[in-house]
Scaffold this motif. Structure first.
Motif, PDB file in Angstrom:
ATOM      1  N   LYS A  98       0.839  -1.185   0.000  1.00 11.11           N
ATOM      2  CA  LYS A  98       0.000   0.000   0.000  1.00 11.11           C
ATOM      3  C   LYS A  98       0.882   1.247   0.000  1.00 11.11           C
ATOM      4  CE  LYS A  98      -3.615  -2.402  -0.313  1.00 11.11           C
ATOM      5  NZ  LYS A  98      -4.767  -2.553   0.529  1.00 11.11           N
ATOM      6  N   GLY A  99       0.253   2.410  -0.056  1.00 13.08           N
ATOM      7  CA  GLY A  99       0.996   3.648  -0.269  1.00 13.08           C
ATOM      8  C   GLY A  99       1.998   3.996   0.816  1.00 13.08           C
ATOM      9  N   LYS A 100       1.669   3.729   2.093  1.00 10.56           N
ATOM     10  CA  LYS A 100       2.543   4.136   3.192  1.00 10.56           C
ATOM     11  C   LYS A 100       3.337   2.994   3.811  1.00 10.56           C
ATOM     12  CE  LYS A 100      -0.183   8.175   4.520  1.00 10.56           C
ATOM     13  NZ  LYS A 100      -0.913   8.874   5.622  1.00 10.56           N
ATOM     14  N   ALA A 101       2.913   1.775   3.565  1.00  9.02           N
ATOM     15  CA  ALA A 101       3.617   0.635   4.159  1.00  9.02           C
ATOM     16  C   ALA A 101       3.218  -0.643   3.437  1.00  9.02           C
ATOM     17  CB  ALA A 101       3.306   0.524   5.649  1.00  9.02           C
ATOM     18  N   ALA A 102       4.034  -1.668   3.636  1.00  9.27           N
ATOM     19  CA  ALA A 102       3.753  -2.998   3.092  1.00  9.27           C
ATOM     20  C   ALA A 102       3.645  -3.978   4.249  1.00  9.27           C
ATOM     21  CB  ALA A 102       4.855  -3.432   2.134  1.00  9.27           C
ATOM     22  N   LEU A 103       2.776  -4.956   4.093  1.00 16.94           N
ATOM     23  CA  LEU A 103       2.577  -5.983   5.111  1.00 16.94           C
ATOM     24  C   LEU A 103       2.770  -7.351   4.483  1.00 16.94           C
ATOM     25  CD1 LEU A 103       1.549  -7.201   7.809  1.00 16.94           C
ATOM     26  CD2 LEU A 103      -0.787  -6.871   6.948  1.00 16.94           C
ATOM     27  N   SER A 104       3.616  -8.178   5.119  1.00 20.50           N
ATOM     28  CA  SER A 104       3.826  -9.548   4.666  1.00 20.50           C
ATOM     29  C   SER A 104       3.487 -10.501   5.801  1.00 20.50           C
ATOM     30  CB  SER A 104       5.284  -9.768   4.228  1.00 20.50           C
ATOM     31  OG  SER A 104       5.624  -8.931   3.152  1.00 20.50           O
ATOM     32  N   LYS A 164       8.665 -34.241  20.743  1.00 20.49           N
ATOM     33  CA  LYS A 164       7.677 -33.307  21.288  1.00 20.49           C
ATOM     34  C   LYS A 164       7.910 -31.915  20.698  1.00 20.49           C
ATOM     35  CE  LYS A 164      10.343 -31.792  25.324  1.00 20.49           C
ATOM     36  NZ  LYS A 164      10.324 -31.621  26.795  1.00 20.49           N
ATOM     37  N   VAL A 165       6.886 -31.093  20.772  1.00 17.59           N
ATOM     38  CA  VAL A 165       7.004 -29.720  20.312  1.00 17.59           C
ATOM     39  C   VAL A 165       7.780 -28.930  21.362  1.00 17.59           C
ATOM     40  CG1 VAL A 165       5.754 -27.601  19.757  1.00 17.59           C
ATOM     41  CG2 VAL A 165       4.879 -29.805  18.969  1.00 17.59           C
ATOM     42  N   GLU A 166       8.920 -28.393  20.977  1.00 21.31           N
ATOM     43  CA  GLU A 166       9.734 -27.590  21.886  1.00 21.31           C
ATOM     44  C   GLU A 166       9.161 -26.176  22.002  1.00 21.31           C
ATOM     45  OE1 GLU A 166      12.889 -27.110  24.548  1.00 21.31           O
ATOM     46  OE2 GLU A 166      12.253 -28.920  23.474  1.00 21.31           O
ATOM     47  N   ARG A 167       8.802 -25.614  20.869  1.00 19.42           N
ATOM     48  CA  ARG A 167       8.184 -24.294  20.861  1.00 19.42           C
ATOM     49  C   ARG A 167       7.232 -24.207  19.681  1.00 19.42           C
ATOM     50  NH1 ARG A 167      11.817 -18.909  20.597  1.00 19.42           N
ATOM     51  NH2 ARG A 167      12.141 -19.647  18.460  1.00 19.42           N
ATOM     52  N   ARG A 168       6.032 -23.734  19.948  1.00 17.09           N
ATOM     53  CA  ARG A 168       5.045 -23.621  18.883  1.00 17.09           C
ATOM     54  C   ARG A 168       5.463 -22.597  17.844  1.00 17.09           C
ATOM     55  NH1 ARG A 168      -0.848 -23.568  21.967  1.00 17.09           N
ATOM     56  NH2 ARG A 168      -1.071 -25.841  22.214  1.00 17.09           N
ATOM     57  N   GLY A 169       4.957 -22.811  16.643  1.00 16.36           N
ATOM     58  CA  GLY A 169       5.228 -21.856  15.576  1.00 16.36           C
ATOM     59  C   GLY A 169       4.340 -20.629  15.691  1.00 16.36           C
ATOM     60  N   VAL A 170       4.490 -19.727  14.769  1.00 19.66           N
ATOM     61  CA  VAL A 170       3.735 -18.475  14.760  1.00 19.66           C
ATOM     62  C   VAL A 170       3.410 -18.100  13.318  1.00 19.66           C
ATOM     63  CG1 VAL A 170       4.830 -17.621  16.872  1.00 19.66           C
ATOM     64  CG2 VAL A 170       5.832 -17.051  14.642  1.00 19.66           C
ATOM     65  N   ILE A 171       2.552 -17.126  13.167  1.00 15.38           N
ATOM     66  CA  ILE A 171       2.399 -16.425  11.905  1.00 15.38           C
ATOM     67  C   ILE A 171       3.158 -15.111  12.054  1.00 15.38           C
ATOM     68  CG2 ILE A 171       0.841 -15.291  10.295  1.00 15.38           C
ATOM     69  CD1 ILE A 171       0.529 -18.264  10.198  1.00 15.38           C
ATOM     70  N   MET A 172       4.228 -14.948  11.293  1.00 19.93           N
ATOM     71  CA  MET A 172       5.063 -13.756  11.420  1.00 19.93           C
ATOM     72  C   MET A 172       4.577 -12.676  10.461  1.00 19.93           C
ATOM     73  SD  MET A 172       7.611 -12.656  13.249  1.00 19.93           S
ATOM     74  CE  MET A 172       8.730 -13.995  13.720  1.00 19.93           C
ATOM     75  N   LEU A 173       4.201 -11.546  11.035  1.00 25.87           N
ATOM     76  CA  LEU A 173       3.819 -10.379  10.248  1.00 25.87           C
ATOM     77  C   LEU A 173       5.014  -9.443  10.149  1.00 25.87           C
ATOM     78  CD1 LEU A 173       0.296  -9.560  11.747  1.00 25.87           C
ATOM     79  CD2 LEU A 173       0.851 -11.067   9.838  1.00 25.87           C
ATOM     80  N   THR A 174       5.310  -8.977   8.955  1.00 28.81           N
ATOM     81  CA  THR A 174       6.429  -8.058   8.723  1.00 28.81           C
ATOM     82  C   THR A 174       5.895  -6.774   8.105  1.00 28.81           C
ATOM     83  OG1 THR A 174       7.931  -9.929   8.347  1.00 28.81           O
ATOM     84  CG2 THR A 174       8.679  -7.754   7.632  1.00 28.81           C
ATOM     85  N   PHE A 175       6.201  -5.660   8.743  1.00 33.81           N
ATOM     86  CA  PHE A 175       5.794  -4.340   8.251  1.00 33.81           C
ATOM     87  C   PHE A 175       7.029  -3.593   7.746  1.00 33.81           C
ATOM     88  CE2 PHE A 175       2.579  -5.658  11.193  1.00 33.81           C
ATOM     89  CZ  PHE A 175       1.384  -5.110  10.753  1.00 33.81           C
ATOM     90  N   ARG A 176       6.894  -2.999   6.573  1.00 31.58           N
ATOM     91  CA  ARG A 176       7.986  -2.205   5.998  1.00 31.58           C
ATOM     92  C   ARG A 176       7.449  -0.835   5.588  1.00 31.58           C
ATOM     93  NH1 ARG A 176       8.692  -7.456   4.135  1.00 31.58           N
ATOM     94  NH2 ARG A 176      10.757  -8.380   4.499  1.00 31.58           N
ATOM     95  N   PRO A 177       8.119   0.246   5.990  1.00 31.19           N
ATOM     96  CA  PRO A 177       7.642   1.573   5.611  1.00 31.19           C
ATOM     97  C   PRO A 177       7.959   1.877   4.152  1.00 31.19           C
ATOM     98  CG  PRO A 177       9.694   1.766   6.813  1.00 31.19           C
ATOM     99  CD  PRO A 177       9.328   0.313   6.851  1.00 31.19           C
ATOM    100  N   ALA A 178       7.118   2.668   3.522  1.00 26.70           N
ATOM    101  CA  ALA A 178       7.347   3.088   2.141  1.00 26.70           C
ATOM    102  C   ALA A 178       8.363   4.218   2.112  1.00 26.70           C
ATOM    103  CB  ALA A 178       6.044   3.535   1.496  1.00 26.70           C
ATOM    104  N   ILE A 179       9.259   4.169   1.129  1.00 36.18           N
ATOM    105  CA  ILE A 179      10.263   5.224   0.965  1.00 36.18           C
ATOM    106  C   ILE A 179      10.172   5.840  -0.426  1.00 36.18           C
ATOM    107  CG2 ILE A 179      11.879   4.322   2.672  1.00 36.18           C
ATOM    108  CD1 ILE A 179      13.403   2.976   0.406  1.00 36.18           C
ATOM    109  N   GLY A 180       9.143   5.498  -1.153  1.00 36.65           N
ATOM    110  CA  GLY A 180       8.945   5.996  -2.512  1.00 36.65           C
ATOM    111  C   GLY A 180       7.841   5.200  -3.162  1.00 36.65           C
ATOM    112  N   GLU A 181       7.578   5.484  -4.421  1.00 34.63           N
ATOM    113  CA  GLU A 181       6.537   4.763  -5.127  1.00 34.63           C
ATOM    114  C   GLU A 181       6.942   3.306  -5.332  1.00 34.63           C
ATOM    115  OE1 GLU A 181       3.858   5.086  -9.231  1.00 34.63           O
ATOM    116  OE2 GLU A 181       5.444   6.546  -8.807  1.00 34.63           O
TER     117      GLU A 181
END
Length: 238
Positions: free
Chosen positions: A66-72, A89-106
């Motif tokens: 999007k115009g001001k940021a990107a989300l993955s 056994k499961v040592e540590r559960r997984g996650v859904i990782m969200l990554t935000f990046r700011p826009a620096i241009g078009e």
């Protein structure tokens, strides 16, 4: 009339028609990729060995630009360990990782200033259960049970708008005196993709998919990693 020339002509026309169909399908596929890539980005690099196992890493982000940021968004599988009994056994559960990046241009985004937010299993449940007009908010603090609680804090909120949701991340670091904010408007269609993908990934990040269908001779040793560079990291590495 000799039937052979007619047969040859029929064969030629059928071959030409099949060639045209293949070219048309290729062109349509290319057009679809162009349209899809303007809304999101997904890359899969994968090859298989003689036994059918993947021999390279798999990258499968769902990204919204999007115009001001990107989300993955990408799933991170759980980690496993061997028990003395030989079971896993499961040592540590997984996650859904969200990554935000700011826009620096078009159509340009700064990966150096990215911020991560790891959705736990329960938070994923809250996310995918949102109905029209519903909202939710999550708070993360790496030092929640220490005297440094509140020094670094992340909050993620999902709030409805006319055609979807606003996904907002706020990061406050009182130690470095920095506050960062990201807001990504997500359409109803984009949110539907996230909901479906998160629902599919949920049993995998819990470890249930491996529990009910464990790979032969690979449990606890060589599980395929989804987004491996995130698997060993946490949202606080940023």
């Amino acid at each position: 009339m000799n039937p052979r020339p007619m047969l040859k002509l029929s064969h030629f026309l059928n071959s030409g028609n099949k060639l045209f169909q293949r070219q048309l399908l290729a062109e349509n596929a290319g057009n679809c990729y162009t349209l899809m890539s303007s809304a999101g980005f997904s890359t899969v690099r994968q090859s298989y060995g003689a036994e059918g196992r993947t021999s390279s890493r798999i990258f499968a982000d769902y990204s919204i630009f999007k115009g001001k940021a990107a989300l993955s968004a990408a799933p991170v599988l759980p980690t496993f360990s061997k028990m003395d009994s030989g079971h896993t056994k499961v040592e540590r559960r997984g996650v859904i990782m969200l990554t935000f990046r700011p826009a620096i241009g078009e159509r340009k985004y700064d990966s150096e200033k990215k911020q991560l937010f790891a959705l736990s299993v329960t938070e994923v449940g809250s996310f995918i259960s949102l109905g029209p007009g519903d909202s939710c908010e999550f708070f993360h603090d790496p030092s929640i049970q220490s005297r440094d609680a509140g020094q670094v804090r992340k909050s993620l909120s999902v709030k409805p708008h006319a055609d979807g949701y606003f996904i907002h991340l706020s990061v406050t670091n009182n130690i470095s005196k920095i506050t960062e904010r990201f807001t990504v408007p997500v359409t109803t269609a984009e949110f539907a993709v996230m909901r479906s993908a998160f629902s599919f990934a949920l049993p995998h990040i819990m470890g249930w998919a491996h529990s009910t269908n464990p790979p032969t001779d690979s449990v606890g040793r060589d599980f395929p990693k989804v987004h491996p560079q995130l698997a060993a990291a946490s949202e606080w590495d940023r």
